[in-house]
Design an enzyme around this catalytic site. Structure first.
Site, mmCIF file in Angstrom:
data_model
loop_
_atom_site.group_PDB
_atom_site.id
_atom_site.type_symbol
_atom_site.label_atom_id
_atom_site.label_comp_id
_atom_site.label_asym_id
_atom_site.label_seq_id
_atom_site.Cartn_x
_atom_site.Cartn_y
_atom_site.Cartn_z
ATOM 1 C CE LYS A 183 35.114 45.686 40.953
ATOM 2 N NZ LYS A 183 33.763 46.164 41.219
ATOM 3 C CG HIS A 228 36.177 48.963 47.673
ATOM 4 N ND1 HIS A 228 35.856 47.896 48.481
ATOM 5 C CD2 HIS A 228 35.150 49.113 46.808
ATOM 6 C CE1 HIS A 228 34.673 47.423 48.102
ATOM 7 N NE2 HIS A 228 34.222 48.135 47.093
ATOM 8 C CB CYS A 285 32.249 49.747 49.166
ATOM 9 S SG CYS A 285 30.905 48.584 49.246
ATOM 10 C CD GLN A 290 36.441 50.130 39.788
ATOM 11 O OE1 GLN A 290 36.159 50.350 38.613
ATOM 12 N NE2 GLN A 290 35.610 49.514 40.608
ATOM 13 C CG ASP A 328 42.079 47.562 44.991
ATOM 14 O OD1 ASP A 328 41.736 46.994 43.934
ATOM 15 O OD2 ASP A 328 41.259 47.973 45.830
#
Lengths: 412, 141
Positions: free
Chosen positions: A227, A124, A365, A204, A201
């Site tokens: 999220k 991202h 993104c 998600q 990261d």
């Protein structure tokens, strides 16, 4: 067959019974943000209605109640991602801020001219730009682990990319635009063999996988509250304690100090060193409520249901002529990204919107991913455990209608 | 050619027939599909307005003191939006294009369905049309 009570779960999310343009809402933009269960919404109202106060300062009843509720969440997050100590949890605004924090503190302190920072081809923008900014400032070099046509990292190239000059690795756990689940544990193992720290990261992954930062042996791990059924504006940075302790502070101000004089300021200990100013008290507390929700959910059943939704969507959508799936990795989370021959993604996305179906269109993104596949953007449907097969069917049916309307040959 | 206000009124009354976003969407898509093709020679960067999710190519030409636009986009919906703008602005004098308030856009109730990026795209198209008008009116003075 439904592995858990989907109707009961749906009834816990007020927005799922809303209408969009007069039609039942079908929410397939979960990778952008999740919807919130009523307990989370109520907790936010409850905080402001009954114990709103600034924390860690007041001697009064409200401040002590709010402070206790706030502090408790650090412990909850620690358990949620299996950190060793609650001191390893830093509250931030979200994943973007977490990565910027690491780049600005750990990165600025440790990266020098000629060093290499390694990311992946499916990051991202928030896991590209902070490192580019650091590289520009330091004269360091950004390197990229490439991927194949299925959207899988070329792991065989990793050993050669981890050079003597590599000083940091930052990789995405699950790609937001492709759904690929990356073998981060193996990446960390190889990086650590060469003494290189790794940031994962988890923006998600945290909603779809059980996170165990100790098992991964991640040096840093980040996620965003919104999220994972929580409020916007709050997220977490996990960092190994010895790394956090050696890092300089990020922002200066209150809370992050031990003592201040005009001659010298000494900093507070970790994690407060990184939490200058009044924190996002309400949203941190409510993030705790979201974690409580996850803890009472049968997460194995939820993951199995999402897998079923993904397989069903893959089947129905790939059967539609003219559709090409983008991101067909063996290991995938519940994201279906695709393009349609002769149909602009924006036009198709707006068509679905007229039917009450929320998908995302564009580059998500991740412009380098789109450049790799030589496409301007995709349509992306991303699922959460509260979605249903009927909703997937509605998506597939309406996509067929969108194509009939929008493909050039359909012009009379 | 009717005055711009008359044309805007006609478009507004056409849209009043639509009850839903779905009907407006279909109408705009139809306009987009019917938009006269743009000469390929204009489909180059010089004529391109880059948006977040779509690109537009726009050309304006002066004939007998009036400006005529032609355009294309990779999005049919955006082409429909251009078609609406062209109904009002194409064939008008540079002065009236420069003065145009284009209040009909708000009256159509489209903005609530067009996310900021796309609303901005619309603003960029209007700006580009006015730039043509400005360039042509300055050249003729």
């Amino acid at each position: 067959m439904t592995p858990f009570n989907i109707n009961k779960i749906r009834s816990e999310f007020p927005i799922l019974s809303e209408k969009a343009h007069g039609k039942p809402l079908v929410y397939f933009d979960n990778a952008a943000t999740s919807q919130k269960p009523k307990v989370v919404i109520d907790a936010l109202v409850d905080y402001y209605s009954s114990y709103n106060a600034n924390i860690h300062r007041g001697v009064h009843f409200l401040s002590q109640k709010a402070s206790a509720a706030f502090d408790e969440v650090r412990e909850k997050v620690k358990t949620f991602i299996n950190a060793k100590s609650e001191r390893e949890i830093i509250f931030v605004r979200g994943t973007t801020e977490a990565i910027n924090l690491v780049a600005s503190t750990y990165g600025r302190k440790n990266i020098v001219q000629g060093d290499e920072i390694l990311i992946s081809a499916m990051e991202h923008h928030s896991n590209i730009v902070p490192w580019q900014m650091l590289c520009e400032e330091k004269g360091a070099i950004l390197k990229v682990i490439p991927m194949n046509e299925k959207g899988e990292l070329l792991m065989e190239q990793l050993p050669a990319l981890l050079t003597d000059k590599t000083k940091f690795v930052s990789v995405v756990h699950i790609s937001n635009s492709l759904g690929t689940m990356n073998p981060v544990k193996e990446i960390i193992r190889q990086a650590h063999a060469k003494g290189i720290p790794v940031l994962v990261d988890g923006a998600q992954s945290t909603a779809h996988e059980l996170i165990d930062v100790q098992d991964l042996d991640a040096d840093f791990f980040t996620f965003s509250g919104h999220k994972i059924l929580g409020p916007t504006g709050v997220g977490c940075l996990y960092g190994k304690l010895h790394l956090l302790e050696a890092m300089p502070p990020y922002h200066g101000g209150g809370e992050m100090i031990s003592s201040v004089s005009f001659e010298k300021t000494t900093y507070n200990e970790v994690p407060f060193k990184f939490e200058a100013g009044t924190p996002n008290i309400a949203d941190v507390i409510v993030l705790g409520t979201a974690i409580d929700y996850w803890n009472q959910l049968d997460r194995k059943a939820a993951a199995a249901w999402e897998k079923e939704l993904l397989n069903y969507a893959n089947k129905l959508i790939s059967e539609i002529p003219a559709v090409r799936l983008i991101g067909t990795a063996e290991n995938k989370a519940s994201v279906v990204s695709f393009v349609i021959d002769g149909v602009n993604a924006l036009d198709a996305g707006m068509f679905l919107d007229t039917k009450g179906i929320a998908v995302r269109t564009g580059h998500h993104c991740t412009e380098p991913v789109m450049q790799f596949f030589k496409i301007p953007g995709t349509l992306r449907a991303s699922f959460m455990f509260y979605n249903t097969k009927e909703e997937v069917e509605a998506l597939a049916e309406n996509l067929t209608k969108a194509i009939a309307l929008l493909q050039p040959h359909s012009v009379a | 050619m009717s005055s711009m206000n008359q044309i805007e009124e006609e478009i507004i009354s056409d849209f009043e027939l639509f009850d839903s976003w779905e009907e407006k969407y279909h109408y705009i898509i139809e306009l987009g599909q019917k938009l006269a093709p743009l000469d390929e020679k204009y489909k180059i960067d010089e004529y391109k307005i880059k948006g977040c999710q779509s690109s537009v190519w726009l050309n304006g030409e002066e004939r007998n003191g009036k400006i005529y636009f032609s355009a294309d986009s990779d999005s049919t919906f955006v082409k429909g939006e251009i078609a609406l703008l062209m109904m009002v602005l194409s064939g008008q004098t540079p002065e009236s294009i420069l003065d145009a308030k284009l209040e009909f856009i708000d009256a159509l109730g489209l903005r609530q369905h067009i996310a900021v990026t796309r609303a901005n795209g619309l603003s960029a198209m209007i700006k580009q049309m006015k730039t043509y008008a400005l360039a042509i009116s300055s050249a003729s003075k």
